[in-house]
Design an enzyme around this catalytic site. Sequence first.
Site, PDB file in Angstrom:
ATOM      1  N   LYS A  11       0.822  -1.154  -0.010  1.00  0.00           N
ATOM      2  CA  LYS A  11      -0.133   0.180  -0.082  1.00  0.00           C
ATOM      3  C   LYS A  11       0.916   1.165  -0.134  1.00  0.00           C
ATOM      4  CE  LYS A  11      -3.626  -2.615   1.938  1.00  0.00           C
ATOM      5  NZ  LYS A  11      -4.869  -2.479   2.886  1.00  0.00           N
ATOM      6  N   HIS A  95      -8.534  -3.327  -6.429  1.00  0.00           N
ATOM      7  CA  HIS A  95      -8.578  -3.254  -4.981  1.00  0.00           C
ATOM      8  C   HIS A  95      -9.557  -2.412  -4.326  1.00  0.00           C
ATOM      9  CE1 HIS A  95      -7.225  -3.005  -0.959  1.00  0.00           C
ATOM     10  NE2 HIS A  95      -6.372  -3.902  -1.169  1.00  0.00           N
ATOM     11  N   GLU A 167     -11.719 -10.282  -1.462  1.00  0.00           N
ATOM     12  CA  GLU A 167     -11.069  -9.426  -0.289  1.00  0.00           C
ATOM     13  C   GLU A 167     -12.523  -8.808   0.261  1.00  0.00           C
ATOM     14  OE1 GLU A 167      -8.508  -6.194  -1.232  1.00  0.00           O
ATOM     15  OE2 GLU A 167     -10.062  -5.468  -2.844  1.00  0.00           O
ATOM     16  N   GLY A 173      -7.934  -4.500   7.027  1.00  0.00           N
ATOM     17  CA  GLY A 173      -7.345  -3.610   8.035  1.00  0.00           C
ATOM     18  C   GLY A 173      -8.428  -3.397   9.204  1.00  0.00           C
ATOM     19  N   SER A 213      -7.248  -9.018   6.571  1.00  0.00           N
ATOM     20  CA  SER A 213      -6.495  -9.171   7.749  1.00  0.00           C
ATOM     21  C   SER A 213      -5.852 -10.848   7.849  1.00  0.00           C
ATOM     22  CB  SER A 213      -7.434  -9.193   8.961  1.00  0.00           C
ATOM     23  OG  SER A 213      -8.169  -7.868   8.851  1.00  0.00           O
ATOM     24  N   GLY A 234      -1.972  -7.632   3.290  1.00  0.00           N
ATOM     25  CA  GLY A 234      -1.941  -6.143   3.643  1.00  0.00           C
ATOM     26  C   GLY A 234      -0.924  -5.939   4.786  1.00  0.00           C
ATOM     27  N   GLY A 235      -1.576  -5.528   6.038  1.00  0.00           N
ATOM     28  CA  GLY A 235      -0.626  -5.182   7.080  1.00  0.00           C
ATOM     29  C   GLY A 235       0.678  -6.163   7.424  1.00  0.00           C
TER      30      GLY A 235
END
Length: 251
Positions: A11, A95, A167, A173, A213, A234-235
């Site tokens: 990101k 996305h 997703e 997130g 997640s 992601g994170g």
Amino acid sequence: MRTPLIAGNWKLFKTLADATALIDELVPLVSDVKDVEIVVAPVFTAINTVAKAAGKTGVKVAAQDCYWEDEGAFTGEVSPKLLKDAGCSHVIIGHSERRQYFGETDGTVNLKTKAAIRAGLTVLLCVGESLAQRESNDTFKVIETQVRGGLADIPAAELTQIVVAYEPVWAIGTGKTASDAQAQEVHAFIRTLVAQIYGPSEADAMRILYGGSVKPENIKGLMSQPDIDGALVGGASLKAESFAGIVRFKG
């Protein structure tokens, strides 16, 4: 047999120095992993640097978006042709953050997908429903519209360059994850839909990733599902150790 694919979407994080440090830390942690395709998606400005650092390690590089024209008077845009030139093999298209904040539609997703295929890139085509849509039982309707829209007029021969990423927007997130069964239900629906559009062999060959997640703690359960072929992370992809833990889901 579908080769699992684990993709890390960085990101809008990581300076050039940070991105270089991350790829340098990641590569030794995953260099011995076999039979898993590993992809990272840095910001545009770090693509070439990360691609060079990844080199021949087997870690591939994706962009987070692209434009649908190869070149022209389109200030601020980046074409798939230029992404390929910079070292990308993959590109994320559609996305949920692009759809939510930047007006991405199924129509523009389709144009971008065709342009990326033309340039020789593999597309990570994202689809997913919001919390409101799930709660009003519109999940399958939304997914079908997005899948059909994204794949419109794309011939079966080009499906080898498309990976679908499911997703659920409500799980991005937020720390919420779709249960293994919830994710599997939607993945199975997507595969059935692709079979209706193209045929059973094309559907069986298509890889479908889960995004939302994903962490080292939940990847094993997700990957045990018959229609989940990988993850769009992601994170947890922003730290080498946690991303490597996901890549190494087989143990």
